[in-house]
Design an enzyme around this catalytic site. Structure first.
Site, short mmCIF file in Angstrom:
data_model
loop_
_atom_site.label_atom_id
_atom_site.label_comp_id
_atom_site.label_asym_id
_atom_site.label_seq_id
_atom_site.Cartn_x
_atom_site.Cartn_y
_atom_site.Cartn_z
N ASP A 351 -26.59 -2.75 100.61
CA ASP A 351 -27.05 -3.86 99.77
C ASP A 351 -26.24 -3.97 98.49
O ASP A 351 -25.81 -5.07 98.10
CB ASP A 351 -28.53 -3.64 99.43
N ASP A 429 -36.12 -6.07 103.42
CA ASP A 429 -36.80 -5.47 102.27
C ASP A 429 -38.26 -5.16 102.57
O ASP A 429 -38.93 -4.53 101.75
CB ASP A 429 -36.70 -6.41 101.06
#
Length: 537
Positions: A351, A429
């Protein structure tokens, strides 16, 4: 299918704020008593002129409708008709600033350019038009027509651009969806683990349970390979988005329909009514499950057909997305805390690299993750005003990746007038920290620890989400949510295991527990065999 679905889900692990251009509000009022008022969207260029940030500070002008002309020459309109007025003309044939210079020379105080194609940012070369100072804004032609129908021919208008609120309640909705999904997915995984343990204790149930068991276990090697594939696929999406997006849409439809079926089937299974069956292909199938399968397929198909209807399709996408995440959290099993640390740690680096590092690599300085998550903006129509042909229909919406939870902004602003801006949270997420929460819940079941790991990790996830929102509001740019979720959940789980002096068990996980269980049962069987032998008496 589950591995492919998870791959798409974690590609865009990002929390995005709404993306806005220079958007403002045109406040129009009629001549009636009391006057009827209405607000419309405008697009302007803040580098050309600044607009007041409130209606109280804005100047009101009478509107002169000249949409019969494109205003590329001063001879197109009678002299004096624009004096001290706001003027609206059609887009096309010359640049925005050329129109603005002519309008200013004819005495206009405000220029509105009506556009039949979709609104796009204003970008002309201001160097040759330094003397142009009147406000210039782009407005939909359909809004001009609506304005006349609603307010009449005598209309007063003013322009202003209120600042976006620092906080929007869409963030609360995303927070509730994310925490609910993670908590419920972890709990469901714990229920499945409890059923597994009961099946192990009963040889008769063991075979039945193994037939129904559809879990997929991630080993450390599998985790590393999975993250490498994620990196490759994200780069491919960046370069071949317009083709691969349809592959992802197809996979999402199939995976979300299956996930919705699994979630609802688990609920329906608890209802003791309507259990009639029909025989088909030497198998007995419950009729209600056939109707359920048809319903889930229909839901996915309806979303696929109407996915670009922003006014309501986001609700169906979020429902399918929650089912997608729940099913993956329940069925994808992390065997131990070691695998959780490897998966969450590598995806955290993934990420951070694709959000913060790639802007220094790409030619346009854009983040690969943000570009892929938000979808590329259309570049088929020019935004410099040099449009000669004006199509009568709005251009088609651009496809977006469906692997996100989408919630529209709930506060009133120029953005909500111009479009329906969304706050986005990637499925990754939710699923990735959810796998850790699910592991904690299964460990609670294995050790009979009164859900202390599960509750602590869920609370840590909620705290990580709040921290993500705070940073998002302060920095006003897309955030890799795992940057805050991973430390919160991993450190909390480790602390609880350390305080309870169970770190060794927690680190080795279910494999450790299974070996301990097998050693125990093996010793019992050896003792029983010895006692049955003559020499053992």
């Amino acid at each position: 299918m589950r591995a492919v679905g998870l791959l798409w889900a974690v590609l865009c692990g990002l929390l995005l704020p709404p993306v806005t251009a220079d958007e403002g509000i045109l406040h129009a009022s009629g001549s009636g008593v009391p006057p009827v008022t209405k607000d419309y969207c405008i697009i302007y260029n803040s580098s050309w002129v600044s607009l007041p940030n409130s209606l109280d500070n804005a100047t009101v002008r009478a509107l002169e409708n000249l949409t019969s002309t494109v205003l590329c020459s001063s001879s197109e309109v009678p002299s004096g008709i624009m004096k001290d007025k706001a003027v609206v003309v059609m887009r096309g044939n010359c640049t925005f600033l050329e129109k603005a210079r002519i309008a200013q020379n004819l005495g206009a105080k405000m220029l509105l350019i009506a556009s039949k194609p979709r609104l796009s940012p204003l970008s002309d070369n201001k160097t040759d038009f330094e003397n142009v100072t009147l406000p210039v804004a782009l407005i939909r032609y359909s809004d001009i027509v609506d304005m006349q129908l609603a307010l009449g021919n005598e209309i007063n208008v003013t322009l202003y651009s209120p600042p976006l609120p620092e906080f929007d309640y869409s963030m609360v909705v995303i927070f509730l969806i994310a925490v609910f999904t993670v908590a419920l997915g972890g709990y469901w995984s714990g229920v499945a683990e409890l059923e597994n343990l009961k099946a192990v204790a009963s040889p008769g149930e063991r075979e039945t349970r193994q037939k129904k068991e559809e879990n997929v276990t991630f080993t450390p090697v599998t985790v590393i390979l999975f993250v490498v594939i994620c990196c490759v696929m994200l780069v491919l999406l960046y370069f071949f988005y317009k083709w691969l997006v349809y592959v992802i849409i197809s996979v999402f439809c199939l995976a979300s329909a299956m996930s919705l079926y699994n979630c609802l089937a688990a609920l329906i299974g608890e209802i003791p009514f309507g259990q009639c069956r029909i025989a088909c292909c030497n198998k007995s199938i419950e009729v209600r499950l056939i109707f359920l399968a048809a319903f889930c397929i229909a839901a996915a198909v309806i979303w696929a057909v109407f996915r670009n209807e922003d006014r309501w399709a986001w609700i169906l996408q979020d429902i399918l997305g929650v089912a997608f995440c729940l099913n993956f959290i329940k069925t994808l099993k992390m065997p131990n805390f070691k695998s959780c640390v490897i998966l969450l740690g590598l995806l955290l680096l993934y990420d951070v690299f694709f959000v913060f590092i790639t802007p220094f690599i790409t030619k346009n300085g854009a983040s690969i993750m943000v570009e892929v998550a938000a979808g590329p903006f259309g570049n088929s129509e020019k935004n410099d005003g040099n449009l000669v042909e004006v199509p009568t229909e709005r251009s088609a919406p651009h496809e977006k990746l469906p692997v996100v939870i989408r919630v529209p902004r709930l506060g009133y602003s120029a953005s909500t007038l111009c479009d329906m801006p969304f706050s986005l949270l990637g499925f990754g997420d939710i699923i990735v920290p959810g796998l850790l929460v699910a592991y904690c819940r299964r460990f609670d079941v294995q050790t009979s620890s009164s859900s202390v790991y599960y509750v602590s990790c869920t609370i840590a996830y909620a705290i990580g989400m709040v921290l993500t929102f705070v940073v998002l509001a302060l920095m006003k740019m897309g955030q890799p949510a795992l940057l805050y979720l991973v430390p919160c959940t991993l450190l909390t789980s480790s602390f609880v295991a350390w305080r309870r002096k169970e770190m060794k068990k927690f680190w080795k996980g279910s494999s450790y527990q299974m070996m301990e269980h097998l050693d125990y049962t093996g010793n019992e069987e050896s003792t029983a065999s010895a006692s049955e032998q003559p020499g053992g008496q």
